[in-house]
Scaffold this motif. Structure first.
Motif, PDB file in Angstrom:
ATOM      1  N   ARG A   1      21.436  -0.507 -11.654  1.00  0.00           N
ATOM      2  CA  ARG A   1      21.334   0.227 -10.392  1.00  0.00           C
ATOM      3  C   ARG A   1      19.912   0.133  -9.856  1.00  0.00           C
ATOM      4  NH1 ARG A   1      21.812   6.387 -12.943  1.00  0.00           N
ATOM      5  NH2 ARG A   1      20.409   5.996 -14.711  1.00  0.00           N
ATOM      6  N   PHE A   2      19.775   0.425  -8.585  1.00  0.00           N
ATOM      7  CA  PHE A   2      18.445   0.421  -7.973  1.00  0.00           C
ATOM      8  C   PHE A   2      18.443   1.331  -6.749  1.00  0.00           C
ATOM      9  CE2 PHE A   2      20.711  -2.998  -5.777  1.00  0.00           C
ATOM     10  CZ  PHE A   2      20.422  -2.734  -4.448  1.00  0.00           C
ATOM     11  N   THR A   3      17.249   1.734  -6.362  1.00  0.00           N
ATOM     12  CA  THR A   3      17.045   2.473  -5.118  1.00  0.00           C
ATOM     13  C   THR A   3      15.827   1.879  -4.433  1.00  0.00           C
ATOM     14  OG1 THR A   3      17.912   4.506  -6.100  1.00  0.00           O
ATOM     15  CG2 THR A   3      16.667   4.722  -4.052  1.00  0.00           C
ATOM     16  N   ARG A   4      15.940   1.646  -3.152  1.00  0.00           N
ATOM     17  CA  ARG A   4      14.838   1.073  -2.376  1.00  0.00           C
ATOM     18  C   ARG A   4      14.409   2.092  -1.326  1.00  0.00           C
ATOM     19  NH1 ARG A   4      14.147  -2.097   2.370  1.00  0.00           N
ATOM     20  NH2 ARG A   4      12.755  -3.899   2.150  1.00  0.00           N
ATOM     21  N   TYR A   5      13.120   2.434  -1.328  1.00  0.00           N
ATOM     22  CA  TYR A   5      12.582   3.394  -0.383  1.00  0.00           C
ATOM     23  C   TYR A   5      11.652   2.681   0.602  1.00  0.00           C
ATOM     24  CZ  TYR A   5      13.948   6.714  -4.042  1.00  0.00           C
ATOM     25  OH  TYR A   5      14.636   7.435  -4.973  1.00  0.00           O
ATOM     26  N   VAL A   6      11.724   3.077   1.866  1.00  0.00           N
ATOM     27  CA  VAL A   6      10.819   2.550   2.886  1.00  0.00           C
ATOM     28  C   VAL A   6      10.231   3.734   3.648  1.00  0.00           C
ATOM     29  CG1 VAL A   6      10.573   1.095   4.931  1.00  0.00           C
ATOM     30  CG2 VAL A   6      12.183   0.442   3.130  1.00  0.00           C
ATOM     31  N   VAL A   7       8.919   3.776   3.733  1.00  0.00           N
ATOM     32  CA  VAL A   7       8.264   4.856   4.476  1.00  0.00           C
ATOM     33  C   VAL A   7       8.740   4.834   5.928  1.00  0.00           C
ATOM     34  CG1 VAL A   7       6.064   5.678   5.389  1.00  0.00           C
ATOM     35  CG2 VAL A   7       6.218   4.928   3.022  1.00  0.00           C
TER      36      VAL A   7
ATOM     37  N   GLY B   1       0.804  -1.232   0.000  1.00  0.00           N
ATOM     38  CA  GLY B   1       0.000   0.000   0.000  1.00  0.00           C
ATOM     39  C   GLY B   1       0.821   1.259   0.000  1.00  0.00           C
ATOM     40  N   GLY B   2       2.017   1.178  -0.594  1.00  0.00           N
ATOM     41  CA  GLY B   2       2.868   2.358  -0.687  1.00  0.00           C
ATOM     42  C   GLY B   2       3.919   2.446   0.400  1.00  0.00           C
ATOM     43  N   ARG B   3       4.113   1.388   1.175  1.00  0.00           N
ATOM     44  CA  ARG B   3       5.086   1.419   2.278  1.00  0.00           C
ATOM     45  C   ARG B   3       6.520   1.207   1.806  1.00  0.00           C
ATOM     46  NH1 ARG B   3       3.952  -3.060   5.662  1.00  0.00           N
ATOM     47  NH2 ARG B   3       5.523  -2.206   7.044  1.00  0.00           N
ATOM     48  N   ILE B   4       6.704   0.409   0.740  1.00  0.00           N
ATOM     49  CA  ILE B   4       8.038   0.159   0.197  1.00  0.00           C
ATOM     50  C   ILE B   4       8.000   0.394  -1.302  1.00  0.00           C
ATOM     51  CG2 ILE B   4       9.971  -1.459   0.034  1.00  0.00           C
ATOM     52  CD1 ILE B   4       8.603  -3.157   2.146  1.00  0.00           C
ATOM     53  N   GLY B   5       9.003   1.077  -1.820  1.00  0.00           N
ATOM     54  CA  GLY B   5       9.078   1.311  -3.258  1.00  0.00           C
ATOM     55  C   GLY B   5      10.471   1.029  -3.785  1.00  0.00           C
ATOM     56  N   VAL B   6      10.536   0.462  -4.983  1.00  0.00           N
ATOM     57  CA  VAL B   6      11.822   0.164  -5.624  1.00  0.00           C
ATOM     58  C   VAL B   6      11.831   0.774  -7.018  1.00  0.00           C
ATOM     59  CG1 VAL B   6      13.244  -1.671  -6.626  1.00  0.00           C
ATOM     60  CG2 VAL B   6      12.272  -1.959  -4.347  1.00  0.00           C
ATOM     61  N   LEU B   7      12.898   1.479  -7.343  1.00  0.00           N
ATOM     62  CA  LEU B   7      13.179   1.934  -8.699  1.00  0.00           C
ATOM     63  C   LEU B   7      14.404   1.167  -9.171  1.00  0.00           C
ATOM     64  CD1 LEU B   7      12.701   5.810  -8.750  1.00  0.00           C
ATOM     65  CD2 LEU B   7      11.422   4.121 -10.065  1.00  0.00           C
ATOM     66  N   LEU B   8      14.317   0.617 -10.381  1.00  0.00           N
ATOM     67  CA  LEU B   8      15.335  -0.318 -10.840  1.00  0.00           C
ATOM     68  C   LEU B   8      15.610  -0.112 -12.318  1.00  0.00           C
ATOM     69  CD1 LEU B   8      16.894  -3.125 -10.670  1.00  0.00           C
ATOM     70  CD2 LEU B   8      14.674  -4.176 -11.129  1.00  0.00           C
ATOM     71  N   GLU B   9      16.897  -0.054 -12.693  1.00  0.00           N
ATOM     72  CA  GLU B   9      17.270  -0.007 -14.107  1.00  0.00           C
ATOM     73  C   GLU B   9      17.941  -1.315 -14.490  1.00  0.00           C
ATOM     74  OE1 GLU B   9      20.053   2.398 -17.361  1.00  0.00           O
ATOM     75  OE2 GLU B   9      19.861   3.169 -15.309  1.00  0.00           O
TER      76      GLU B   9
ATOM     77  N   GLU C   1      11.726   5.229   7.027  1.00  0.00           N
ATOM     78  CA  GLU C   1      13.046   4.632   7.219  1.00  0.00           C
ATOM     79  C   GLU C   1      13.907   5.539   8.091  1.00  0.00           C
ATOM     80  OE1 GLU C   1      15.998   2.023   4.473  1.00  0.00           O
ATOM     81  OE2 GLU C   1      15.257   3.894   3.605  1.00  0.00           O
ATOM     82  N   GLY C   2      14.534   4.947   9.086  1.00  0.00           N
ATOM     83  CA  GLY C   2      15.341   5.721  10.019  1.00  0.00           C
ATOM     84  C   GLY C   2      14.591   6.128  11.267  1.00  0.00           C
ATOM     85  N   ILE C   3      13.263   5.969  11.235  1.00  0.00           N
ATOM     86  CA  ILE C   3      12.443   6.253  12.411  1.00  0.00           C
ATOM     87  C   ILE C   3      12.192   4.940  13.143  1.00  0.00           C
ATOM     88  CG2 ILE C   3      10.219   7.146  13.211  1.00  0.00           C
ATOM     89  CD1 ILE C   3      10.064   8.741  10.591  1.00  0.00           C
ATOM     90  N   GLU C   4      12.311   4.949  14.444  1.00  0.00           N
ATOM     91  CA  GLU C   4      12.134   3.716  15.219  1.00  0.00           C
ATOM     92  C   GLU C   4      10.727   3.167  15.039  1.00  0.00           C
ATOM     93  OE1 GLU C   4      12.552   2.073  19.810  1.00  0.00           O
ATOM     94  OE2 GLU C   4      13.141   4.121  19.302  1.00  0.00           O
ATOM     95  N   LYS C   5      10.641   1.892  14.671  1.00  0.00           N
ATOM     96  CA  LYS C   5       9.346   1.238  14.464  1.00  0.00           C
ATOM     97  C   LYS C   5       9.514  -0.254  14.664  1.00  0.00           C
ATOM     98  CE  LYS C   5      10.145   1.238   9.464  1.00  0.00           C
ATOM     99  NZ  LYS C   5      11.442   1.892   9.532  1.00  0.00           N
ATOM    100  N   ARG C   6       8.398  -0.969  14.745  1.00  0.00           N
ATOM    101  CA  ARG C   6       8.482  -2.394  14.989  1.00  0.00           C
ATOM    102  C   ARG C   6       9.044  -3.124  13.777  1.00  0.00           C
ATOM    103  NH1 ARG C   6       4.072  -5.512  13.107  1.00  0.00           N
ATOM    104  NH2 ARG C   6       2.453  -4.302  12.076  1.00  0.00           N
ATOM    105  N   GLU C   7       9.719  -4.231  14.026  1.00  0.00           N
ATOM    106  CA  GLU C   7      10.315  -5.030  12.965  1.00  0.00           C
ATOM    107  C   GLU C   7       9.241  -5.802  12.213  1.00  0.00           C
ATOM    108  OE1 GLU C   7      13.497  -5.383  11.897  1.00  0.00           O
ATOM    109  OE2 GLU C   7      14.009  -3.713  13.214  1.00  0.00           O
ATOM    110  N   GLU C   8       9.397  -5.903  10.890  1.00  0.00           N
ATOM    111  CA  GLU C   8       8.467  -6.685  10.086  1.00  0.00           C
ATOM    112  C   GLU C   8       9.258  -7.521   9.095  1.00  0.00           C
ATOM    113  OE1 GLU C   8       4.870  -5.263   8.874  1.00  0.00           O
ATOM    114  OE2 GLU C   8       4.798  -3.526  10.174  1.00  0.00           O
ATOM    115  N   ASN C   9       8.735  -8.679   8.759  1.00  0.00           N
ATOM    116  CA  ASN C   9       9.394  -9.561   7.806  1.00  0.00           C
ATOM    117  C   ASN C   9       8.878  -9.250   6.410  1.00  0.00           C
ATOM    118  OD1 ASN C   9      10.346 -11.703   6.223  1.00  0.00           O
ATOM    119  ND2 ASN C   9      10.450 -13.019   8.034  1.00  0.00           N
ATOM    120  N   PHE C  10       9.599  -8.370   5.679  1.00  0.00           N
ATOM    121  CA  PHE C  10       9.160  -7.952   4.360  1.00  0.00           C
ATOM    122  C   PHE C  10       9.217  -9.099   3.359  1.00  0.00           C
ATOM    123  CE2 PHE C  10      10.732  -3.661   5.899  1.00  0.00           C
ATOM    124  CZ  PHE C  10       9.453  -3.182   6.137  1.00  0.00           C
ATOM    125  N   ALA C  11      10.171 -10.027   3.538  1.00  0.00           N
ATOM    126  CA  ALA C  11      10.268 -11.172   2.620  1.00  0.00           C
ATOM    127  C   ALA C  11       8.994 -11.995   2.677  1.00  0.00           C
ATOM    128  CB  ALA C  11      11.480 -12.030   2.988  1.00  0.00           C
TER     129      ALA C  11
END
Length: 217
Positions: free
Chosen positions: A190-196, A69-77, A198-208
């Motif tokens: 190349r690629f860039t991975r964005y996480v909403v 729902g927009g929490r993780i985004g990847v741009l990839l070439e 990111e860097g702010i303390e939050k609970r761990e989740e298993n994205f895989a």
């Protein structure tokens, strides 16, 4: 079984132009025999693929993948040689798999050559200190540290990670198989991975696990 040394792997890479992990596996299958390993790789189509390394892959796509729902985004070439291939379904599906891999496994670099030297030296020093603190002599500690560095590469480098759809295959092997299939050089550039947050303390989740669940819906 013969010892598969780094020098032997390097020599096979120079002969075939294939990826390091493919060379290492071939030497293991052939008990360290260089000529047999070359034949083994030819039968697997890996040498044919490596001959395309000198070609220019300037076409391709910049793809995006949004998860959760927009929490993780990847741009990839990902590059290939012709626009015709870049528009093909097989190539697009391959690019999507790479994007999903990045989303699920969070690599930091495409290949080990991209890892900054100061980062490698730092990690190696940590592994050496760990081994020495475990009471290992210097020569043994060096081997242990090198082994841990190899494991580190497999965690942070996209092409050395296990393919999440098939853990028996590395991402580098997946690329090689696509090169052999479509007959063009393919390069994950190349690629860039964005996480909403990111860097702010939050609970761990298993994205895989999340990505796998989404794919099976």
């Amino acid at each position: 079984m013969a010892e598969i040394t780094a020098a032997l792997v390097k020599e096979l890479r120079e002969k075939t132009g294939a990826g390091m992990m493919d060379c290492k596996k071939a030497l293991g299958e052939c008990d360290g025999d260089l000529d047999q390993a070359v034949d083994y790789m030819r039968k697997k189509g890996l040498v044919a693929a490596s001959k395309r390394e000198g070609r220019i892959a300037a076409e391709g796509v910049v793809a995006s993948y949004i998860h959760g729902g927009g929490r993780i985004g990847v741009l990839l070439e990902v590059n290939c040689e012709t626009d015709f291939v870049s528009r093909g379904e097989e190539f697009r599906e391959f690019v999507q798999d790479v994007a999903l891999q990045i989303t699920a496994q969070n690599p930091l670099y495409v290949r080990r050559e991209d890892v900054p030297e100061d980062k490698v030296r730092y990690e190696m020093s940590i592994y050496m200190e760990q081994a020495l603190n475990e009471g290992k002599p210097q020569n043994v500690a060096e081997k242990i540290a090198q082994g841990r560095l190899e494991k580190y590469y497999k965690e942070i480098c996209l092409l050395e990670q296990e393919f999440f759809k098939n853990p028996e295959m590395t991402m580098e092997q997946l690329v090689s198989s696509m090169v052999a299939k479509i007959g063009e050089k393919i390069s994950v550039r190349r690629f860039t991975r964005y996480v909403v947050g990111e860097g702010i303390e939050k609970r761990e989740e298993n994205f895989a696990e999340e990505v796998m669940k989404e794919m099976t819906k």
